[in-house]
Design a protein around this motif. Structure first.
Motif, mmCIF file in Angstrom:
data_model
loop_
_atom_site.group_PDB
_atom_site.id
_atom_site.type_symbol
_atom_site.label_atom_id
_atom_site.label_comp_id
_atom_site.label_asym_id
_atom_site.label_seq_id
_atom_site.Cartn_x
_atom_site.Cartn_y
_atom_site.Cartn_z
ATOM 1 N N UNK A 44 0.851 -1.328 -0.073
ATOM 2 C CA UNK A 44 -0.040 -0.003 -0.057
ATOM 3 C C UNK A 44 0.814 1.409 0.106
ATOM 4 N N UNK A 45 2.074 1.176 -0.197
ATOM 5 C CA UNK A 45 3.096 2.581 -0.517
ATOM 6 C C UNK A 45 2.750 2.978 -2.015
ATOM 7 N N UNK A 46 2.223 4.171 -1.837
ATOM 8 C CA UNK A 46 2.103 4.748 -3.044
ATOM 9 C C UNK A 46 3.438 5.261 -3.779
ATOM 10 N N UNK A 47 4.453 5.802 -2.964
ATOM 11 C CA UNK A 47 5.711 6.481 -3.424
ATOM 12 C C UNK A 47 6.746 5.974 -2.479
ATOM 13 N N UNK A 48 7.771 5.297 -2.946
ATOM 14 C CA UNK A 48 8.974 5.036 -2.098
ATOM 15 C C UNK A 48 10.188 5.683 -2.366
ATOM 16 N N UNK A 49 10.874 6.284 -1.292
ATOM 17 C CA UNK A 49 12.347 6.737 -1.423
ATOM 18 C C UNK A 49 13.244 5.774 -1.229
ATOM 19 N N UNK A 50 13.953 5.319 -1.940
ATOM 20 C CA UNK A 50 15.069 4.010 -1.557
ATOM 21 C C UNK A 50 16.552 4.709 -1.447
ATOM 22 N N UNK A 51 16.965 4.692 -0.109
ATOM 23 C CA UNK A 51 17.996 5.264 -0.056
ATOM 24 C C UNK A 51 19.326 4.366 -0.102
ATOM 25 N N UNK A 52 20.358 4.817 -0.661
ATOM 26 C CA UNK A 52 21.501 3.873 -1.067
ATOM 27 C C UNK A 52 21.128 2.837 -2.089
ATOM 28 N N UNK A 53 20.393 3.039 -3.194
ATOM 29 C CA UNK A 53 19.626 2.413 -3.925
ATOM 30 C C UNK A 53 20.736 1.322 -4.969
ATOM 31 N N UNK A 54 22.084 2.018 -5.170
ATOM 32 C CA UNK A 54 23.112 1.196 -5.899
ATOM 33 C C UNK A 54 22.484 1.398 -7.460
ATOM 34 N N UNK A 55 22.577 -0.087 -7.820
ATOM 35 C CA UNK A 55 22.180 -0.186 -9.300
ATOM 36 C C UNK A 55 20.645 -0.520 -9.463
ATOM 37 N N UNK A 56 20.008 -0.713 -8.306
ATOM 38 C CA UNK A 56 18.584 -0.576 -8.073
ATOM 39 C C UNK A 56 18.212 -2.001 -8.714
ATOM 40 N N UNK A 57 18.619 -3.076 -8.144
ATOM 41 C CA UNK A 57 18.397 -4.336 -8.722
ATOM 42 C C UNK A 57 16.793 -4.635 -8.095
ATOM 43 N N UNK A 58 16.530 -4.169 -6.963
ATOM 44 C CA UNK A 58 15.293 -4.648 -6.441
ATOM 45 C C UNK A 58 14.107 -3.616 -6.856
ATOM 46 N N UNK A 59 14.292 -2.405 -7.227
ATOM 47 C CA UNK A 59 13.438 -1.449 -7.376
ATOM 48 C C UNK A 59 12.057 -1.676 -8.218
ATOM 49 N N UNK A 60 12.296 -2.501 -9.453
ATOM 50 C CA UNK A 60 11.349 -2.533 -10.064
ATOM 51 C C UNK A 60 10.337 -3.544 -9.548
ATOM 52 N N UNK B 267 22.279 1.733 -13.774
ATOM 53 C CA UNK B 267 21.085 0.938 -13.177
ATOM 54 C C UNK B 267 20.458 0.035 -13.959
ATOM 55 N N UNK B 268 19.957 -1.029 -13.226
ATOM 56 C CA UNK B 268 19.245 -2.374 -13.631
ATOM 57 C C UNK B 268 17.781 -2.220 -14.205
ATOM 58 N N UNK B 269 17.150 -0.878 -13.721
ATOM 59 C CA UNK B 269 15.663 -0.636 -14.057
ATOM 60 C C UNK B 269 15.736 0.191 -15.272
ATOM 61 N N UNK B 270 14.397 -0.126 -15.823
ATOM 62 C CA UNK B 270 14.123 1.010 -16.935
ATOM 63 C C UNK B 270 12.663 1.499 -16.958
ATOM 64 N N UNK B 271 11.971 0.894 -15.872
ATOM 65 C CA UNK B 271 10.529 1.648 -15.876
ATOM 66 C C UNK B 271 10.692 3.108 -15.510
ATOM 67 N N UNK B 272 9.828 3.740 -16.045
ATOM 68 C CA UNK B 272 9.658 5.073 -16.181
ATOM 69 C C UNK B 272 9.164 5.628 -14.727
ATOM 70 N N UNK B 273 8.822 4.877 -13.940
ATOM 71 C CA UNK B 273 8.166 5.290 -12.735
ATOM 72 C C UNK B 273 9.245 5.322 -11.594
#
Length: 191
Positions: free
Chosen positions: A20-36, A56-62
């Motif tokens: 139910x989190x609409x927006x997330x700030x990921x601190x220290x995301x590195x290459x962002x493997x988990x973000x998608x 970065x590993x992600x390509x999603x525009x959001x």
């Protein structure tokens, strides 16, 4: 709340905290493997080392990369900006006092919760960038966290028993192949 569980993958436990989190700030995301894998409609991946964001590993525009020092998040974002703030394998890269200060800032920026994933205790790591992007300076571990450290700050803690083990190259480098597995922690605070 305090609980201990045995899991091989921490991601389902993490995602349950971020439901139910609409927006997330990921601190220290590195290459962002988990973000998608985050189900939020907006994710900011913040990192101090620009090459991680460039590669970065992600390509999603959001998912938006932001190159900044986490110590200044209170100058970048207003109170209550994000539903959740996450620190996944990043809090240990700060000294204990800087980490405590960062958590306080994250709690102000989050409108709902702060979620941390970190090794339990001190997990030595120096001069190794497993991404091979010259971020050795930023990969050093400066602190080790115990459940009590988070509980004193009002966090609920889940101990992931034996999560770090010899299948992890960083674990082998720090402790050797025959060392007994070490726990990890997921700490969550509703703000």
């Amino acid at each position: 709340m305090y609980r201990e569980i045995e899991v091989k993958d921490f991601l389902p436990v993490l995602l349950e905290h971020l439901k139910f989190s609409e927006s997330i700030l990921d601190i220290g995301s590195g290459t962002g493997i988990l973000l998608e894998r985050y189900e939020a409609s907006l994710v900011i991946g913040l990192d101090i080392h620009r090459p991680y964001l460039v590669h970065r590993h992600y390509t999603s525009p959001h998912i938006i990369p932001v190159h900044a020092d986490a110590a200044h998040i209170d100058k970048l974002f207003l109170p209550g900006t994000f539903s959740a703030v996450t620190l996944i394998d990043s809090l240990e890269h700060f000294s204990m006092s800087d980490g405590m200060q960062l958590l306080r800032k994250a709690e102000i920026i989050a409108s709902n919760r702060v979620v941390v994933f970190t090794p339990r205790g001190f997990f030595p790591q120096e001069g190794t960038d497993h991404f091979h992007l010259n971020g050795e300076h930023y990969q050093r571990h400066w602190s080790g966290w115990e459940p009590e450290d988070f509980q004193r700050l009002g966090y609920s803690v889940t101990v992931l028993k034996g999560y770090h083990h010899a299948e992890n190259p960083a674990f082998v480098q720090a402790f050797g192949e025959n060392h007994e597995p070490l726990d990890a922690l997921i700490a969550c605070k509703t703000v």
